[in-house]
Scaffold this active site. Sequence first.
Site, PDB file in Angstrom:
ATOM      1  N   GLU A  40     -46.725 -38.270  20.551  1.00  0.00           N
ATOM      2  CA  GLU A  40     -47.880 -37.759  21.285  1.00  0.00           C
ATOM      3  C   GLU A  40     -47.918 -38.349  22.682  1.00  0.00           C
ATOM      4  O   GLU A  40     -47.720 -39.552  22.869  1.00  0.00           O
ATOM      5  CB  GLU A  40     -49.163 -38.103  20.536  1.00  0.00           C
ATOM      6  CG  GLU A  40     -50.382 -37.388  21.102  1.00  0.00           C
ATOM      7  CD  GLU A  40     -51.623 -37.630  20.251  1.00  0.00           C
ATOM      8  OE1 GLU A  40     -51.620 -37.208  19.079  1.00  0.00           O
ATOM      9  OE2 GLU A  40     -52.570 -38.245  20.746  1.00  0.00           O
ATOM     10  N   ASP A  49     -53.499 -39.438  10.370  1.00  0.00           N
ATOM     11  CA  ASP A  49     -52.408 -39.848  11.256  1.00  0.00           C
ATOM     12  C   ASP A  49     -51.063 -39.358  10.741  1.00  0.00           C
ATOM     13  O   ASP A  49     -50.166 -39.035  11.519  1.00  0.00           O
ATOM     14  CB  ASP A  49     -52.388 -41.372  11.390  1.00  0.00           C
ATOM     15  CG  ASP A  49     -53.773 -41.931  11.642  1.00  0.00           C
ATOM     16  OD1 ASP A  49     -54.128 -42.154  12.794  1.00  0.00           O
ATOM     17  OD2 ASP A  49     -54.522 -42.087  10.652  1.00  0.00           O
ATOM     18  N   ASP A  90     -47.367 -40.227  15.533  1.00  0.00           N
ATOM     19  CA  ASP A  90     -48.725 -40.298  16.079  1.00  0.00           C
ATOM     20  C   ASP A  90     -49.006 -41.774  16.328  1.00  0.00           C
ATOM     21  O   ASP A  90     -49.343 -42.516  15.404  1.00  0.00           O
ATOM     22  CB  ASP A  90     -49.724 -39.719  15.074  1.00  0.00           C
ATOM     23  CG  ASP A  90     -51.143 -39.707  15.628  1.00  0.00           C
ATOM     24  OD1 ASP A  90     -51.297 -39.645  16.859  1.00  0.00           O
ATOM     25  OD2 ASP A  90     -52.078 -39.761  14.819  1.00  0.00           O
TER      26      ASP A  90
END
Lengths: 194, 194
Positions: free
Chosen positions: B70, B143, B9
């Site tokens: 991501e 996260d 992330d």
Amino acid sequence: MALRVVGVDPGLTRCGLAVVDVEPNRRASLVDVTVVGTSPDTPLDQRLLAIAEGIDAWLDQHCPDVLAVERVFSQLNVSTVMGTAQASGIVIVAAARRGIPVALHTPTEVKAAVTGSGQASKAAVGKMVAKILRLAEPPKPADAADAAALAITHGWRGAAPGSQASTGVTAGSSGLTPAQRAWAAAEAATRQRG
Amino acid sequence: MALRVVGVDPGLTRCGLAVVDVEPNRRASLVDVTVVGTSPDTPLDQRLLAIAEGIDAWLDQHCPDVLAVERVFSQLNVSTVMGTAQASGIVIVAAARRGIPVALHTPTEVKAAVTGSGQASKAAVGKMVAKILRLAEPPKPADAADAAALAITHGWRGAAPGSQASTGVTAGSSGLTPAQRAWAAAEAATRQRG
């Protein structure tokens, strides 16, 4: 005793790289310029790897005192800004790994430094870059000229003592390089004489 | 014969890293999870360097079959998206340098894969991540849980034969890893039995 500046106009399709030597008297000379190009048909990871390998080789070959890169904003053109930001991150890390200070300049700062107007056109920037560097014509494509303009901008602005904060040099801990210190001293001496 | 997936992330302030092993029967186990944090007070180049060194060490330590990150969009939050994109570029290059295939997944894909709803809240994602990985509670901070969710998403989706295009694996030339091929075969066998 020139300051060697690598200027980078980051981009995924075309990443402009320039090396400019700037003398204490502001005389700027183009050492080398190139564009690392990648195709939109290539997978993203391979495109970014090509840019990483290109900047790595460029820095190892030219050993600059400082790297100047365009400060990326979330522009209106959202389709390209992500790739531009990814490329700029890779370029900044390549410098940081080598202990090379990194300076960020906005497009407006670059246009103003080179042409005198923050609203100058691409063509006007290219024309002034050619004039400043004593070239018959602007480096091509425009990304190469923009990279050279970034290097000139930083070379001229970074020269002034105490200008680090305003020019966005981010590697603050190491301070000025020996060449930068020498240049700052020379500039100070010039000002005293003037 | 598990597929080892590193999920990332990306972020400048907190970059979540997770390692998840996913078995052919979709059983997923958390191997390790961490967050590389950098302070907004630190110069940008040093922040990006810390992230680069963090992901380098993570990949060398865990030797994943694939890295899932991501997919960054130019979101509404323009103040953080540039740093996120820069971090993601660095992470993608770290994988590409090692020949590790890179997959991109959107936040919606991740939420849908883990919770069944593309509109799930952060809390719901964390809760399902904990359940899937058989943990007493979600990895923290969020996260870290998001990084684990990305790894699970890719592990589950990447398993299906011929799913590379839809999951955005960008290192197309090398195709499936041995572990992915083995898993694809096992999945195909499972489907035939079911």
